[in-house]
Write a protein that holds these residues in place. Structure first.
Motif, mmCIF file in Angstrom:
data_model
loop_
_atom_site.group_PDB
_atom_site.id
_atom_site.type_symbol
_atom_site.label_atom_id
_atom_site.label_comp_id
_atom_site.label_asym_id
_atom_site.label_seq_id
_atom_site.Cartn_x
_atom_site.Cartn_y
_atom_site.Cartn_z
ATOM 1 N N PHE A 1 112.626 53.787 55.021
ATOM 2 C CA PHE A 1 112.702 53.889 56.486
ATOM 3 C C PHE A 1 111.377 54.345 57.099
ATOM 4 C CE2 PHE A 1 114.167 56.108 60.446
ATOM 5 C CZ PHE A 1 114.687 54.981 61.089
ATOM 6 N N LYS A 2 110.632 55.149 56.347
ATOM 7 C CA LYS A 2 109.336 55.680 56.807
ATOM 8 C C LYS A 2 109.447 56.397 58.167
ATOM 9 C CE LYS A 2 106.541 52.255 54.329
ATOM 10 N NZ LYS A 2 107.675 51.672 53.565
ATOM 11 N N PRO A 3 110.214 57.481 58.240
ATOM 12 C CA PRO A 3 110.391 58.185 59.518
ATOM 13 C C PRO A 3 109.136 58.947 59.929
ATOM 14 C CG PRO A 3 111.392 59.451 57.758
ATOM 15 C CD PRO A 3 110.932 58.153 57.140
ATOM 16 N N LYS B 1 110.147 56.303 64.539
ATOM 17 C CA LYS B 1 111.378 56.396 63.758
ATOM 18 C C LYS B 1 111.733 57.861 63.496
ATOM 19 C CE LYS B 1 110.668 52.023 61.295
ATOM 20 N NZ LYS B 1 110.607 51.394 59.942
ATOM 21 N N VAL B 2 113.016 58.181 63.649
ATOM 22 C CA VAL B 2 113.510 59.536 63.383
ATOM 23 C C VAL B 2 114.755 59.453 62.506
ATOM 24 C CG1 VAL B 2 114.481 61.639 64.403
ATOM 25 C CG2 VAL B 2 112.598 60.448 65.561
ATOM 26 N N ILE B 3 114.791 60.278 61.468
ATOM 27 C CA ILE B 3 116.002 60.441 60.660
ATOM 28 C C ILE B 3 116.689 61.725 61.099
ATOM 29 C CG2 ILE B 3 116.777 61.229 58.384
ATOM 30 C CD1 ILE B 3 115.228 59.107 57.065
ATOM 31 N N ILE B 4 118.012 61.650 61.281
ATOM 32 C CA ILE B 4 118.811 62.845 61.579
ATOM 33 C C ILE B 4 119.826 63.014 60.464
ATOM 34 C CG2 ILE B 4 120.372 63.955 63.213
ATOM 35 C CD1 ILE B 4 119.129 62.324 65.439
ATOM 36 N N SER B 5 119.817 64.174 59.826
ATOM 37 C CA SER B 5 120.694 64.368 58.665
ATOM 38 C C SER B 5 121.626 65.556 58.855
ATOM 39 C CB SER B 5 119.847 64.578 57.401
ATOM 40 O OG SER B 5 119.060 65.746 57.523
ATOM 41 N N GLY B 6 122.806 65.434 58.259
ATOM 42 C CA GLY B 6 123.782 66.521 58.308
ATOM 43 C C GLY B 6 125.143 66.022 58.725
ATOM 44 N N GLY B 7 126.072 66.951 58.865
ATOM 45 C CA GLY B 7 127.433 66.590 59.264
ATOM 46 C C GLY B 7 128.462 67.460 58.570
ATOM 47 N N GLY B 8 129.611 66.872 58.303
ATOM 48 C CA GLY B 8 130.705 67.605 57.651
ATOM 49 C C GLY B 8 131.790 67.988 58.622
ATOM 50 N N THR B 9 131.403 68.460 59.803
ATOM 51 C CA THR B 9 132.362 68.821 60.848
ATOM 52 C C THR B 9 131.846 68.317 62.192
ATOM 53 O OG1 THR B 9 131.306 70.929 61.419
ATOM 54 C CG2 THR B 9 132.919 70.973 59.631
ATOM 55 N N ALA C 1 117.799 60.325 48.664
ATOM 56 C CA ALA C 1 117.097 60.735 49.888
ATOM 57 C C ALA C 1 115.634 60.308 49.837
ATOM 58 C CB ALA C 1 117.203 62.243 50.073
ATOM 59 N N LYS C 2 115.025 60.449 48.667
ATOM 60 C CA LYS C 2 113.625 60.021 48.479
ATOM 61 C C LYS C 2 113.488 58.522 48.767
ATOM 62 C CE LYS C 2 109.877 60.345 45.038
ATOM 63 N NZ LYS C 2 109.554 58.926 44.718
ATOM 64 N N GLY C 3 114.441 57.741 48.262
ATOM 65 C CA GLY C 3 114.410 56.293 48.478
ATOM 66 C C GLY C 3 114.601 55.926 49.943
ATOM 67 N N ILE C 4 115.508 56.635 50.630
ATOM 68 C CA ILE C 4 115.755 56.373 52.056
ATOM 69 C C ILE C 4 114.491 56.633 52.863
ATOM 70 C CG2 ILE C 4 117.003 57.212 54.094
ATOM 71 C CD1 ILE C 4 119.383 57.797 52.147
ATOM 72 N N ILE C 5 113.810 57.733 52.550
ATOM 73 C CA ILE C 5 112.579 58.092 53.272
ATOM 74 C C ILE C 5 111.473 57.067 53.022
ATOM 75 C CG2 ILE C 5 110.704 59.794 53.315
ATOM 76 C CD1 ILE C 5 113.009 61.909 52.837
ATOM 77 N N GLU C 6 111.358 56.621 51.774
ATOM 78 C CA GLU C 6 110.326 55.616 51.441
ATOM 79 C C GLU C 6 110.600 54.291 52.146
ATOM 80 O OE1 GLU C 6 110.469 55.569 47.200
ATOM 81 O OE2 GLU C 6 109.134 57.310 46.979
ATOM 82 N N GLU D 1 113.695 54.160 66.841
ATOM 83 C CA GLU D 1 114.743 53.873 65.850
ATOM 84 C C GLU D 1 115.289 55.187 65.288
ATOM 85 O OE1 GLU D 1 113.946 50.804 62.879
ATOM 86 O OE2 GLU D 1 112.180 50.226 64.046
ATOM 87 N N VAL D 2 116.619 55.287 65.226
ATOM 88 C CA VAL D 2 117.268 56.478 64.671
ATOM 89 C C VAL D 2 118.148 56.064 63.495
ATOM 90 C CG1 VAL D 2 118.832 58.405 65.097
ATOM 91 C CG2 VAL D 2 117.286 57.644 66.914
#
Length: 365
Positions: free
Chosen positions: A93-95, A4-12, A86-91, A34-35
């Motif tokens: 999803f467990k990336p 599992k990998v989380i990709i974070s960021g954006g805006g533009t 963010a802490k909850g998402i990581i717990e 899983e992404v």
């Protein structure tokens, strides 16, 4: 058990499209991987990422406004809320790895991932690192950069110079010229100026082109013009007044590969993604850096090309006086076009997405 990998960021688009390219490269190497994307609520990634076929979760993060605004009082509370979420998402999803591509959401997500002992990787698109990435870089395991000299911002032992990930369909677009002419309703007998201001448009560029259209048409050129949503009505009104079919205006162009394919000369902002795409497409370019970009990084991106005679730069404040005259001069100067093409092609890194994906897999335990 799938990785599992989380990709974070954006805006533009300059943050979002490299992130999507990395995600596609990861799943190409491991189809079971899983992404999950993490973005900022209300920003364009919340629309663009699902369209690319990936799940995204939004954080209530926002940046400080430059002008005096009551919204600035809410920023600390939004940050605290975002860190908690963010802490909850990581717990949940467990990336295995967390990747940050810049933008508001990458700060809280990568910070909480580091605290949870999850390896993090930063993909810095610009030639000048922002405050958030400089801070996150202290804890990151790997920092993938697009420009040399980034040791000024990050520990040298963590840096990998791999380039910016862009859509693979932009490589060798010249063979698709006829298809592009049909796509945009343009005439192969005329040279084409392609004008783009990034995913959100660029007022100074738009106003200069709007004023200079009669000169471009009189010289026998046609124009493909990406205006952004805020300027499309003005552009269409001008085109109607001129009574011409040689100017095609769109608020947004999804088939960027074909836009590059039809272009003889490109006018663009100097965001990292645009610059990387221009290198791959090998197009003679006039860059107009956005002066309000963080740490003026667009000017630094443009100068990297100018110093290698790979592009022409015009200051934002000079667009009305200089942009169209410079475009006319370049459109008729074939020798200069060939010189810019040759030099900008040398800066292309077509395998960036795959190379960054390989670095991500190295971090998976």
């Amino acid at each position: 058990m799938s990785k599992k990998v989380i990709i974070s960021g954006g805006g533009t688009g300059g943050h979002i499209y490299p992130a999507i390219a990395i995600a596609n490269a990861l799943q190409k190497k491991d189809p079971d991987l899983e992404v999950l994307f993490v973005g900022a609520l209300g920003k364009m990634e919340m629309e663009k990422v699902p369209r690319a076929g990936f799940e995204i979760v939004g954080l209530p993060i926002a940046g400080l406004k430059r002008s005096l605004s009551l919204d600035n009082l809410l920023v600390p509370f939004k940050l605290i809320n975002s860190l908690s979420k963010a802490k909850g998402i990581i717990e949940d999803f467990k990336p295995d790895v967390a990747v940050g591509v810049g933008g508001f959401a990458s700060g809280p997500l990568l910070m909480m991932a580091s605290l949870a002992g999850i390896p993090t990787l930063i993909q810095e698109q610009n030639s000048y690192a922002g405050i958030t990435n400089k801070f996150l870089g202290k804890k990151a395991r790997k920092i993938c950069v697009a420009y040399p000299g980034m040791e000024a911002f990050f520990p040298s032992d963590k840096i990998a110079l791999l380039g910016n990930p862009v859509r693979s369909d932009i490589v060798d677009v010249s063979a698709r010229n006829k298809e592009a002419l049909v796509e945009f309703g343009l005439n192969g007998a005329h040279k084409t100026l392609f004008v783009m201001g990034g995913s959100l448009g660029a007022r100074s560029i738009n106003e200069a082109i709007n004023a200079g259209l009669p000169n471009l048409l009189e010289a026998g050129y046609q124009v493909l013009w990406q205006t952004g949503r805020g300027y499309i009505d003005t552009a269409k009104q001008t085109i109607a007044t001129l009574g011409t079919d040689k100017v095609k205006a769109f608020d947004f162009i999804y088939t960027m590969d074909l836009a590059y394919a039809v272009a003889d000369v490109v006018i663009s902002r100097a965001g990292a993604l645009s610059v990387s795409e221009l290198c791959l497409a090998a197009k003679p370019s006039i860059l107009v850096p956005f002066p309000a970009a963080a740490e003026d990084h667009q000017t630094k991106n443009a100068l990297t090309l100018v110093e290698q005679d790979a592009a022409i730069m015009i200051k934002d404040s000079k667009t009305m006086q200089e942009l169209v005259p410079q475009a006319l001069e370049l459109l008729k100067d074939i020798v200069k076009q060939d010189e810019l093409k040759l030099n900008i092609r040398k800066l292309a890194r077509p395998n960036a997405a795959d190379d960054i994906a390989a670095e991500v897999f190295k971090l998976i335990k």
